[in-house]
Design an enzyme around this catalytic site. Structure first.
Site, PDB file in Angstrom:
ATOM      1  N   THR A 110      39.423  37.278  41.463  1.00  0.00           N
ATOM      2  CA  THR A 110      38.715  37.681  40.157  1.00  0.00           C
ATOM      3  C   THR A 110      37.743  39.060  40.755  1.00  0.00           C
ATOM      4  O   THR A 110      37.233  39.702  39.910  1.00  0.00           O
ATOM      5  CB  THR A 110      37.955  36.816  39.660  1.00  0.00           C
ATOM      6  OG1 THR A 110      37.194  35.666  40.868  1.00  0.00           O
ATOM      7  CG2 THR A 110      38.535  35.834  38.758  1.00  0.00           C
ATOM      8  N   GLU A 111      37.451  39.142  41.997  1.00  0.00           N
ATOM      9  CA  GLU A 111      36.630  40.482  42.361  1.00  0.00           C
ATOM     10  C   GLU A 111      37.004  40.651  43.785  1.00  0.00           C
ATOM     11  O   GLU A 111      37.111  39.674  44.485  1.00  0.00           O
ATOM     12  CB  GLU A 111      35.145  40.603  42.407  1.00  0.00           C
ATOM     13  CG  GLU A 111      34.735  40.548  40.878  1.00  0.00           C
ATOM     14  CD  GLU A 111      33.305  40.484  40.978  1.00  0.00           C
ATOM     15  OE1 GLU A 111      32.501  40.911  41.945  1.00  0.00           O
ATOM     16  OE2 GLU A 111      32.669  39.692  39.920  1.00  0.00           O
ATOM     17  N   ASN A 112      37.474  42.064  44.267  1.00  0.00           N
ATOM     18  CA  ASN A 112      37.464  42.383  45.562  1.00  0.00           C
ATOM     19  C   ASN A 112      37.107  44.137  45.115  1.00  0.00           C
ATOM     20  O   ASN A 112      37.793  44.726  44.466  1.00  0.00           O
ATOM     21  CB  ASN A 112      38.562  42.280  46.011  1.00  0.00           C
ATOM     22  CG  ASN A 112      39.148  42.913  47.476  1.00  0.00           C
ATOM     23  OD1 ASN A 112      40.009  43.805  47.740  1.00  0.00           O
ATOM     24  ND2 ASN A 112      38.060  42.849  48.523  1.00  0.00           N
TER      25      ASN A 112
ATOM     26  N   TYR B 220      35.756  38.323  46.903  1.00  0.00           N
ATOM     27  CA  TYR B 220      35.450  38.540  48.166  1.00  0.00           C
ATOM     28  C   TYR B 220      35.108  39.962  48.436  1.00  0.00           C
ATOM     29  O   TYR B 220      36.011  40.858  48.195  1.00  0.00           O
ATOM     30  CB  TYR B 220      37.018  38.065  48.887  1.00  0.00           C
ATOM     31  CG  TYR B 220      36.863  38.665  50.286  1.00  0.00           C
ATOM     32  CD1 TYR B 220      35.964  37.816  51.234  1.00  0.00           C
ATOM     33  CD2 TYR B 220      37.349  39.772  50.774  1.00  0.00           C
ATOM     34  CE1 TYR B 220      35.754  38.435  52.702  1.00  0.00           C
ATOM     35  CE2 TYR B 220      37.239  40.148  52.301  1.00  0.00           C
ATOM     36  CZ  TYR B 220      36.557  39.525  53.024  1.00  0.00           C
ATOM     37  OH  TYR B 220      36.374  39.865  54.371  1.00  0.00           O
ATOM     38  N   TYR B 221      34.303  40.117  49.570  1.00  0.00           N
ATOM     39  CA  TYR B 221      33.810  41.553  49.793  1.00  0.00           C
ATOM     40  C   TYR B 221      33.610  41.784  51.234  1.00  0.00           C
ATOM     41  O   TYR B 221      34.155  42.641  51.777  1.00  0.00           O
ATOM     42  CB  TYR B 221      32.413  41.982  48.970  1.00  0.00           C
ATOM     43  CG  TYR B 221      32.543  42.090  47.496  1.00  0.00           C
ATOM     44  CD1 TYR B 221      32.798  43.541  47.076  1.00  0.00           C
ATOM     45  CD2 TYR B 221      32.543  41.106  46.662  1.00  0.00           C
ATOM     46  CE1 TYR B 221      32.846  43.523  45.859  1.00  0.00           C
ATOM     47  CE2 TYR B 221      32.454  41.355  45.478  1.00  0.00           C
ATOM     48  CZ  TYR B 221      32.783  42.596  44.794  1.00  0.00           C
ATOM     49  OH  TYR B 221      33.005  42.802  43.465  1.00  0.00           O
TER      50      TYR B 221
END
Ligand code: IFM
Length: 460
Positions: A346-348, A281-282
């Site tokens: 898994t990403e931010n 999520y960005y």
């Protein structure tokens, strides 16, 4: 300090950073991204070159992650190193990855390994890549080879990173290789990637029944500019469905959402083919109706005026920093999947070269994440994008996502303030009032307040 001024994370929570082979290793010259670079598509004019030098010295940065009190680290394997020529395996490449994974374990960092993060070997590209369903078998053969070789040192696998980004950026927006702009092909590629995930899931399961296997999608919100406008709402909702939800639904049920579901054949054996949901999520987009954009479901996307923003890239904006969006995404993934599996962030992360927004942004996102866990959403880990600045695809070195600044010429590392803050949170397995006071005191009332301030606009 009073007890309520600590936001605790569950015992055993995974804290780490995420990275990708092409962006960090350096010297990868046998995949389609290298060719894309050689063709002059990198907008900054940069080359990946030595990247963060992980092929030679990843261990230096693993040590920095350990010193940052992380207990996990996500990296990816470069298919074009392991199978440089169709059907020929390079055992020295696998030995190098084994050494990296062993080093992570020695440092008590749980490895999380992505099998495909945007790059394809050139021989696979020559065969038409994932645009052709029959090529999925090559990916499965690679997965079987790798997992058989490394299963004793890794048991947490991510089959694909952001298949929706790979498909949309490469086949609809034309900004990733192969630079096409074709909606039908975009969905065919996305379908083939999701089918490849399913087959990889069962291939890994067969080799290693107790492995954790999943994929991660890039989850982006598309909000209408005017929530009272039916036209804005429908443009936003079609875009969100196409980019964000259609792949998740296909992963769950085998069928893509409308309209793609009308033309694509369903996935085979999709149901149940994952052990967790990986959430990248960005940001969010704001969408207003625009009759001049039929190819984009009549929606014009823009960054919310007045919002706190990431540093912009050259091709695109990295958009609004919108912490509450993480809660909305987690809740939606949880509901759409009926809470069937645990979730991992898994990403931010944030593009913020000067690190003047990242500390508050990161704190706000982690506070929102803790709220989601309190509300019963089973999130088991958080991986920040990223440990050290790395090569940001078509933006080259122009934008900086690292907790640690990297000078790609000298390879000098300089930890940003965010790195020490993240380290303190990982060590405490909590956000404490002292941490907030030290790094972003303006957020104290919002993070620890009794009102629902978190869900409002957080002034990061
Ligand atoms: O750098 C990328 C990564 O490779 C995939 N997810 C988004 C990151 C920031 O753009």
């Amino acid at each position: 300090m009073s007890q309520q001024h600590v936001l605790r994370f569950p015992p055993g929570f995974l804290w780490g950073t995420a990275s990708a082979a092409y962006q960090c290793e350096g010297g990868n010259t046998n995949n389609q991204w290298y060719r894309w670079e050689q063709e002059g598509h990198i907008l900054s004019g940069d080359t990946c070159g030595q990247a963060a030098d992980w092929w030679e010295h990843a261990e230096h940065d693993f040590l920095l992650a350990e010193q940052m009190e992380n207990n996990a680290l996500r990296l990816s394997l470069e298919w074009s190193r392991i199978e440089p020529v169709e059907g020929q395996w390079d055992s020295t490449a696998l030995e190098r990855y084994r050494a990296m994974l062993l080093d992570l374990r020695r440092l008590h960092l749980t490895p999380v390994v992505t099998l495909h993060h945007f790059t394809d070997p050139l021989w696979f590209t020559e065969r038409g890549g994932f645009a052709h369903g029959e090529n999925v078998r090559f990916f499965i053969r690679y997965v079987q080879h790798v997992v058989a070789a490394l299963q004793d040192v890794n048991s947490f696998w991510i089959t694909f990173n952001e298949p929706n980004v790979y498909a949309f950026q490469g086949y609809l927006m034309g900004v990733f290789p192969p630079g096409e702009k074709d909606l039908v092909r975009t969905f065919q590629v996305l379908r083939n990637l999701m089918q490849a995930h399913v087959e990889a899931f069962y291939a890994i399961r067969t080799i290693r029944p107790q492995a954790q296997i999943g994929y991660c999608l890039h989850y982006r919100l598309f909000d209408p500019a005017n929530s009272l406008s039916l036209l804005d709402r429908s443009a936003a909702s079609i875009q969100e469905n196409m980019f964000t939800w259609s792949a998740l639904q296909a992963g769950e049920t085998g069928r893509f959402t409308f309209p793609a579901g009308r033309v694509l054949s369903p996935l085979v054996h999709a149901a149940g083919a994952r052990d967790y949901h990986g959430v990248n999520y960005y940001t969010r987009e704001i969408v207003s109706f625009d009759p001049r954009r039929p190819a984009e479901a009549f929606g014009r996307r823009f960054v919310r005026p007045g919002s706190v923003r990431n540093d912009d890239g050259l091709s695109d904006s990295f958009g609004e920093i919108y912490p509450w969006g993480l809660y909305r995404i987690l809740k939606s993934v949880y509901q759409r999947t009926r809470g069937n599996k645990p979730l991992y962030i898994t990403e931010n992360g944030f593009s913020d070269r000067l690190d003047d927004r990242r500390p508050a942004a990161l704190l706000a996102h982690l506070a929102v994440l803790q709220r989601a866990i309190q509300d019963g959403i089973p999130v088991r880990g958080y991986f920040h994008w990223t440990l050290v600045d790395n090569f940001e695809w078509n933006d080259g070195w122009y934008v900086r996502f690292g907790l640690i600044e990297l000078d790609p010429v000298t390879q000098k590392r300089t930890p940003r303030r965010s790195a020490s803050m993240f380290g303190e949170i990982c060590q405490a397995n909590a956000i404490t009032e002292a941490i907030v006071e030290r790094y972003a005191p303006e957020l104290n009332n919002i993070i620890f307040g009794t009102t629902d301030a978190l869900s409002r606009q957080i002034p990061v």
